[in-house]
Scaffold this motif. Structure first.
Motif, PDB file in Angstrom:
ATOM      1  N   TYR A  69      42.258  46.032  43.426  1.00 15.49           N
ATOM      2  CA  TYR A  69      43.361  45.283  44.014  1.00 15.49           C
ATOM      3  C   TYR A  69      42.847  43.928  44.488  1.00 15.49           C
ATOM      4  O   TYR A  69      41.776  43.824  45.077  1.00 15.49           O
ATOM      5  N   ALA A  70      43.635  42.893  44.228  1.00 17.33           N
ATOM      6  CA  ALA A  70      43.245  41.547  44.641  1.00 17.33           C
ATOM      7  C   ALA A  70      44.486  40.744  44.954  1.00 17.33           C
ATOM      8  O   ALA A  70      45.522  40.871  44.281  1.00 17.33           O
ATOM      9  N   GLY A 377      35.107  37.957  42.500  1.00 20.60           N
ATOM     10  CA  GLY A 377      35.855  36.813  42.011  1.00 20.60           C
ATOM     11  C   GLY A 377      35.047  35.538  42.112  1.00 20.60           C
ATOM     12  O   GLY A 377      34.230  35.373  43.023  1.00 20.60           O
ATOM     13  N   LYS A 378      35.253  34.620  41.175  1.00 19.89           N
ATOM     14  CA  LYS A 378      34.669  33.274  41.225  1.00 19.89           C
ATOM     15  C   LYS A 378      35.802  32.281  41.376  1.00 19.89           C
ATOM     16  O   LYS A 378      36.788  32.336  40.636  1.00 19.89           O
ATOM     17  N   ILE A 379      35.671  31.363  42.344  1.00 19.52           N
ATOM     18  CA  ILE A 379      36.697  30.374  42.621  1.00 19.52           C
ATOM     19  C   ILE A 379      36.101  28.988  42.423  1.00 19.52           C
ATOM     20  O   ILE A 379      35.077  28.654  43.028  1.00 19.52           O
ATOM     21  N   ASP A 380      36.730  28.181  41.569  1.00 25.69           N
ATOM     22  CA  ASP A 380      36.185  26.849  41.314  1.00 25.69           C
ATOM     23  C   ASP A 380      36.672  25.867  42.374  1.00 25.69           C
ATOM     24  O   ASP A 380      37.404  26.227  43.303  1.00 25.69           O
ATOM     25  N   GLY A 381      36.262  24.612  42.254  1.00 21.02           N
ATOM     26  CA  GLY A 381      36.589  23.611  43.253  1.00 21.02           C
ATOM     27  C   GLY A 381      38.057  23.277  43.352  1.00 21.02           C
ATOM     28  O   GLY A 381      38.487  22.654  44.322  1.00 21.02           O
ATOM     29  N   SER A 385      40.668  30.915  39.871  1.00 18.47           N
ATOM     30  CA  SER A 385      39.755  32.045  40.025  1.00 18.47           C
ATOM     31  C   SER A 385      39.628  32.857  38.753  1.00 18.47           C
ATOM     32  O   SER A 385      40.554  32.923  37.938  1.00 18.47           O
ATOM     33  N   THR A 386      38.479  33.511  38.656  1.00 25.27           N
ATOM     34  CA  THR A 386      38.222  34.488  37.602  1.00 25.27           C
ATOM     35  C   THR A 386      37.722  35.759  38.250  1.00 25.27           C
ATOM     36  O   THR A 386      36.824  35.721  39.097  1.00 25.27           O
ATOM     37  N   LEU A 387      38.315  36.897  37.898  1.00 22.35           N
ATOM     38  CA  LEU A 387      37.858  38.191  38.382  1.00 22.35           C
ATOM     39  C   LEU A 387      36.918  38.793  37.347  1.00 22.35           C
ATOM     40  O   LEU A 387      37.267  38.893  36.166  1.00 22.35           O
ATOM     41  N   TYR A 388      35.715  39.187  37.779  1.00 23.14           N
ATOM     42  CA  TYR A 388      34.696  39.740  36.883  1.00 23.14           C
ATOM     43  C   TYR A 388      34.445  41.210  37.193  1.00 23.14           C
ATOM     44  O   TYR A 388      34.485  41.627  38.362  1.00 23.14           O
ATOM     45  N   ALA A 389      34.133  41.955  36.143  1.00 27.20           N
ATOM     46  CA  ALA A 389      33.590  43.306  36.268  1.00 27.20           C
ATOM     47  C   ALA A 389      32.230  43.305  35.597  1.00 27.20           C
ATOM     48  O   ALA A 389      32.103  42.917  34.428  1.00 27.20           O
ATOM     49  N   LEU A 390      31.193  43.713  36.353  1.00 27.14           N
ATOM     50  CA  LEU A 390      29.830  43.744  35.838  1.00 27.14           C
ATOM     51  C   LEU A 390      29.303  45.168  35.878  1.00 27.14           C
ATOM     52  O   LEU A 390      29.691  45.969  36.745  1.00 27.14           O
ATOM     53  N   ASP A 391      28.387  45.470  34.979  1.00 28.77           N
ATOM     54  CA  ASP A 391      27.684  46.739  35.030  1.00 28.77           C
ATOM     55  C   ASP A 391      26.781  46.710  36.270  1.00 28.77           C
ATOM     56  O   ASP A 391      25.910  45.848  36.392  1.00 28.77           O
ATOM     57  N   ALA A 392      26.976  47.655  37.192  1.00 28.37           N
ATOM     58  CA  ALA A 392      26.228  47.627  38.446  1.00 28.37           C
ATOM     59  C   ALA A 392      24.740  47.877  38.250  1.00 28.37           C
ATOM     60  O   ALA A 392      23.928  47.508  39.097  1.00 28.37           O
ATOM     61  N   SER A 393      24.349  48.475  37.137  1.00 28.22           N
ATOM     62  CA  SER A 393      22.937  48.765  36.879  1.00 28.22           C
ATOM     63  C   SER A 393      22.198  47.595  36.268  1.00 28.22           C
ATOM     64  O   SER A 393      21.006  47.398  36.526  1.00 28.22           O
ATOM     65  N   THR A 394      22.899  46.795  35.468  1.00 29.18           N
ATOM     66  CA  THR A 394      22.232  45.733  34.711  1.00 29.18           C
ATOM     67  C   THR A 394      22.748  44.335  34.998  1.00 29.18           C
ATOM     68  O   THR A 394      22.077  43.352  34.681  1.00 29.18           O
ATOM     69  N   GLY A 395      23.966  44.217  35.543  1.00 28.32           N
ATOM     70  CA  GLY A 395      24.578  42.912  35.747  1.00 28.32           C
ATOM     71  C   GLY A 395      25.292  42.383  34.530  1.00 28.32           C
ATOM     72  O   GLY A 395      25.856  41.278  34.568  1.00 28.32           O
ATOM     73  N   ALA A 396      25.306  43.143  33.430  1.00 31.13           N
ATOM     74  CA  ALA A 396      25.988  42.692  32.214  1.00 31.13           C
ATOM     75  C   ALA A 396      27.501  42.654  32.448  1.00 31.13           C
ATOM     76  O   ALA A 396      28.065  43.535  33.101  1.00 31.13           O
ATOM     77  N   GLU A 397      28.148  41.631  31.890  1.00 34.08           N
ATOM     78  CA  GLU A 397      29.593  41.511  32.062  1.00 34.08           C
ATOM     79  C   GLU A 397      30.323  42.575  31.241  1.00 34.08           C
ATOM     80  O   GLU A 397      30.031  42.782  30.065  1.00 34.08           O
ATOM     81  N   LEU A 398      31.289  43.225  31.884  1.00 27.97           N
ATOM     82  CA  LEU A 398      32.135  44.208  31.212  1.00 27.97           C
ATOM     83  C   LEU A 398      33.456  43.584  30.777  1.00 27.97           C
ATOM     84  O   LEU A 398      33.926  43.826  29.667  1.00 27.97           O
ATOM     85  N   GLU A 402      41.020  35.551  33.805  1.00 27.72           N
ATOM     86  CA  GLU A 402      41.050  34.170  34.267  1.00 27.72           C
ATOM     87  C   GLU A 402      42.445  33.778  34.757  1.00 27.72           C
ATOM     88  O   GLU A 402      43.410  34.524  34.628  1.00 27.72           O
ATOM     89  N   GLY A 403      42.530  32.566  35.318  1.00 30.68           N
ATOM     90  CA  GLY A 403      43.810  31.944  35.620  1.00 30.68           C
ATOM     91  C   GLY A 403      44.496  32.428  36.882  1.00 30.68           C
ATOM     92  O   GLY A 403      45.700  32.247  37.046  1.00 30.68           O
ATOM     93  N   ILE A 404      43.754  33.042  37.812  1.00 30.10           N
ATOM     94  CA  ILE A 404      44.330  33.505  39.068  1.00 30.10           C
ATOM     95  C   ILE A 404      44.096  32.428  40.119  1.00 30.10           C
ATOM     96  O   ILE A 404      43.034  31.817  40.165  1.00 30.10           O
ATOM     97  N   ASN A 405      45.081  32.203  40.976  1.00 27.70           N
ATOM     98  CA  ASN A 405      44.952  31.140  41.971  1.00 27.70           C
ATOM     99  C   ASN A 405      44.308  31.652  43.246  1.00 27.70           C
ATOM    100  O   ASN A 405      44.857  32.520  43.911  1.00 27.70           O
ATOM    101  N   GLN A 406      43.126  31.163  43.581  1.00 23.11           N
ATOM    102  CA  GLN A 406      42.453  31.377  44.868  1.00 23.11           C
ATOM    103  C   GLN A 406      42.439  32.836  45.292  1.00 23.11           C
ATOM    104  O   GLN A 406      43.133  33.266  46.204  1.00 23.11           O
ATOM    105  N   LEU A 407      41.601  33.630  44.654  1.00 22.95           N
ATOM    106  CA  LEU A 407      41.490  35.050  44.955  1.00 22.95           C
ATOM    107  C   LEU A 407      40.989  35.310  46.369  1.00 22.95           C
ATOM    108  O   LEU A 407      40.082  34.636  46.849  1.00 22.95           O
TER     109      LEU A 407
END
Length: 414
Positions: A69-70, A377-381, A385-398, A402-407
């Motif tokens: 949820y975000a 989430g990553k928020i630019d200047g 925003s972009t919401l990311y899911a990463l593998d918790a063991s390796t950091g690889a992107e799952l 994109e395109g969300i306003n100020q998460l």
């Protein structure tokens, strides 16, 4: 909440001040009444498409499945599939009404969604922009259960709290109000200008701009209070018999560096000071695991402190400052600064670091972990925003969306 101090994260600071200024122009309408129904001159609730009103469904919450949820500035609340990032449902809350302001007054304020709390098939969230209201949605389909005026606010100056509600024993603590989590009925409220920080073992820990309080959960009597030397910089954390909180400016006693902010450890039973550590201005809240306190401080560092004595165990210096609250799972500390990190909790060794295009113009929300995946989430200047899911063991992107306003920081749950 409070907005008298200033946070050093300028992109979000500017946005928060903008939202605060807009919120100062109050609609004439009554908005949302005690019955919990949104009028056409307060908050308007629709699906994100704007074409379908969200139905109201009470009773036993329908069975739900795990989701991420975000919320966002602009009034959107999302439920994402944790496996694919697909949007399961999205509600939009807009401020409506007549604003009797001077000609120079900005347009009507935007709704700002706080950090959602998923608990027992319900998603609770604070919405600000037209006062502070708490909404409860069924987690399965996003249908409205109830809403209530609670004076909660989404503020990152200086608290970085994003108005996260607390649920304990069927009671929802939000803003300064205690509500029945089932139907939103107000049970009681804090007497002054405190906000809830934690509820542990029958004690309510609250905080104001410069002090921490402990109230008895049954009769709300004050057990103790402790005044910091300067403005509180994060939501207090309660763990293992201590309350951990930091200030943002620092005005330490003799023998400590003048002007350097501190982290405090207070006795949870009495409020007595156990120790304080010159951590620099604290960003997110502290996290405690296996006798170690993990905090983000400045300049741009993650600290691991001995919980009993406040002695430094290890420290990691990042390239970019962060307001992130760490998370500790199975001996691993997850943290965001210049990208996402996983550290060995015992000695601070970096297990992996994923940059995700980090630079001085963007920032990352605090992480959350569920079923082997890390979400952030990553928020630019510009606030996108972009919401990311990463593998918790390796950091690889799952996956990413994109395109969300100020998460606001995301939360994973049922």
């Amino acid at each position: 909440m409070f907005s008298s101090a200033r946070h050093i994260f300028l992109p979000f600071c500017a946005l928060a001040l903008f939202v605060s200024a807009l919120a100062g122009c109050s609609p004439q309408a009554a908005g949302v009444g005690d019955a919990g129904q949104a009028s056409d001159r307060g908050y308007a609730l629709t699906r994100c498409t704007g074409q379908q009103a969200v139905p109201t469904r009470t009773g036993t919450p329908p069975a739900s499945q795990p989701a991420v949820y975000a919320g966002s500035v602009g009034g959107k609340l999302y439920a994402f599939s944790p496996d694919t990032g697909a949007v399961r449902w999205c509600n939009r809350i807009m401020v409506t009404g007549t604003f009797p302001c001077p000609r120079s007054c900005p347009p009507p304020p935007v709704a700002v969604i706080g950090t959602p709390l998923g608990a027992q098939g319900v998603v609770f969230v604070c919405v600000s922009g037209y006062g502070g209201y708490t909404y409860a949605f069924n987690a399965r389909d996003g249908s409205l259960r109830w809403l209530r005026k609670t004076d909660c606010e989404v503020v990152s100056i200086p608290f970085v709290d994003y108005a996260l509600p607390i649920e304990a024993d069927g009671v929802l603590y939000t803003g300064a109000y205690a509500l029945d989590a089932q139907d939103g009925k107000m049970l009681w409220r804090l007497p002054m200008e405190e906000s809830f920080g934690a509820v542990v073992n029958g004690v309510i820990y609250a905080y104001s701009q410069g002090a921490v309080y402990a109230f008895d959960a049954k009769d709300r009597s004050l057990r103790w209070s402790y005044t910091l030397d300067d403005t509180i910089g994060n939501v207090p954390t309660v763990a293992d018999g201590s309350v951990y909180v930091g200030d943002i400016n620092g005005n330490g006693p003799s023998g400590m560096t003048p002007g350097l902010p501190d982290t405090y450890a207070l006795d949870a039973a009495t409020g007595a000071l156990r120790w304080r550590y010159e951590s620099g201005m604290v960003g997110g809240s502290a996290v405690v695991a296996n006798g170690v306190v993990y905090i983000s401080g400045f300049p741009c560092a993650l600290y691991a402190l001995d919980a009993a004595r406040g002695k430094l165990r290890w420290r990691y210096q990042a390239d970019t400052c962060s307001s992130s609250t760490p998370i500790v799972i199975n001996g691993v500390v997850y943290f965001t600064a210049d990208g996402a990190y996983a550290f060995d909790a015992s000695d601070g060794t970096v297990r992996w670091h994923t940059g995700l295009g980090a630079n001085q113009g963007n920032r990352f929300t605090s992480p959350t972990v569920m079923n082997g995946a890390l979400y952030l989430g990553k928020i630019d200047g510009s606030g996108y925003s972009t919401l990311y899911a990463l593998d918790a063991s390796t950091g690889a992107e799952l996956w990413h969306e994109e395109g969300i306003n100020q998460l606001s920081p995301s939360q994973a749950g049922d």
